[in-house]
Enzyme design. Structure first.
Site, PDB file in Angstrom:
ATOM      1  CD  GLN A 194      -2.219  -1.128   2.758  1.00  0.00           C
ATOM      2  OE1 GLN A 194      -3.259  -0.588   3.040  1.00  0.00           O
ATOM      3  NE2 GLN A 194      -2.037  -2.044   3.540  1.00  0.00           N
ATOM      4  CG  HIS A 203      -3.113   2.508  -1.715  1.00  0.00           C
ATOM      5  ND1 HIS A 203      -2.891   2.359  -0.177  1.00  0.00           N
ATOM      6  CD2 HIS A 203      -4.192   1.879  -2.094  1.00  0.00           C
ATOM      7  CE1 HIS A 203      -4.142   1.675  -0.035  1.00  0.00           C
ATOM      8  NE2 HIS A 203      -4.670   1.395  -0.794  1.00  0.00           N
ATOM      9  CB  CYS A 214       0.934  17.290 -19.496  1.00  0.00           C
ATOM     10  SG  CYS A 214       0.698  15.556 -20.121  1.00  0.00           S
TER      11      CYS A 214
END
Ligand code: BJW
Length: 236
Positions: free
Chosen positions: A92, A110, A137
């Site tokens: 996680q 995660h 981006c």
């Protein structure tokens, strides 16, 4: 066929490396409001606050290194594979200390702190620098869309099909350093039990889910995990 082990790790395995846990007495959620920094709504409201939170986490990670628990799991993976077995390592954690400790094929359900994602087009790229609202981006050219490639509350964890398949194939399920309070990961132990798989918890202290496990081992991960790995490789 060798032994097939599914290991789920949480923040506790990285705590002795100097990375904070979330829910312990001085954990991250005692210092930050999770609805502000770990939800898509929080990011929409105040992206600069969320970026600052994750920039501080990136800076902490840059100062941290793997500990003997991460290294022991990497050894477990190599030695099981050499005997025809398998370690499926699902974490996680968004840090990369399993990889730094020699681990490979780690499933980050995660997400990863060292990856940036464009909130607009979904493109991802490796990135250890500070997140900025000004960098365009590289894929779509949008500005102001950079976010960490992590899974916030209300978002779907990653690689769930692969995780379910690996659980179905495991002989043993082991949860290390996780409070068992965040789903779907917190439900893996009951899924494993329904599948008839033996279960073991390794933690500093009993977790919220402790009674769901067949076996429990308590103490610092840097001591308990290497000792458990020695035992598995000796007996297995
Ligand atoms: C040591 C140690 C040492 C210390 N040695 N041990 C109501 C009921 C059920 C579910 C829900 C509900 N309402 C909402 C939900 C769903 C929600 C949820 O679970 N909420 C709960 C709070 C109730 N979950 C979600 O929204 C998830 N998505 C989802 O469910 O989508 C639907 C779906 C499911 C399945 C398939 C398809 C779709 C997403 C959850 C995202 C969690 N995100 C975070 C932030 C990630 C980015 C970041 O890092 O900033 O993930 S929150 C945070 O908690 C982080 C962690 O990965 C996660 C788990 O925490 P962890 O690792 O267990 O840490 P701690 O601090 O809690 O525990 C540390 C443990 O270590 C303790 O036990 C210590 O004792 C121990 N320890 N030192 C050994 N030295």
């Amino acid at each position: 066929m060798g032994l097939n082990i599914f290991v789920l790790t949480g923040a506790g395995i990285s705590s002795e490396s100097g990375l904070g846990t979330f829910r312990d007495a001085s954990g991250i959620w005692t210092q930050y409001d999770l609805s502000e920094v770990a939800t898509p709504e929080g990011f929409a409201r105040d992206p600069a606050k969320v970026r600052a939170f994750y920039n501080a986490r990136r800076a902490n990670l840059a100062k941290a290194g793997p500990n003997p628990a991460h290294v022991a799991l990497a050894r477990l993976r190599r030695d099981l594979a050499a005997r025809g077995g398998r370690l499926f390592l699902c974490t996680q954690n968004v840090d990369d200390l399993h990889e730094q400790g020699g681990g490979a094929d780690v499933v980050h359900m995660h997400g990863e702190l060292t990856v940036t994602r464009c909130h607009g087009c979904g493109a991802t790229w490796p990135d250890r620098e500070a997140l900025s609202g000004e960098t365009p981006c590289a894929a779509c050219g949008a500005v102001g869309t950079a976010r960490p490639h992590v899974v916030w509350f209300g978002e779907t964890p990653l690689r769930m099909d692969e995780i379910e398949e690996a659980l179905e194939e495991a002989d043993l399920f082991v949860a290390i350093g996780t409070s068992g309070s965040v789903y779907p990961a917190a439900g893996f132990v009951s899924r494993a039990r329904r599948l008839g798989i033996r279960t073991c918890e390794i933690n500093l202290a009993p977790s919220d889910n402790a009674r769901a496990f067949d076996e429990r081992r308590y103490g610092p991960a840097t001591e308990v995990v290497p000792a458990w790995v020695d035992e598995v490789l000796r007996d297995g």
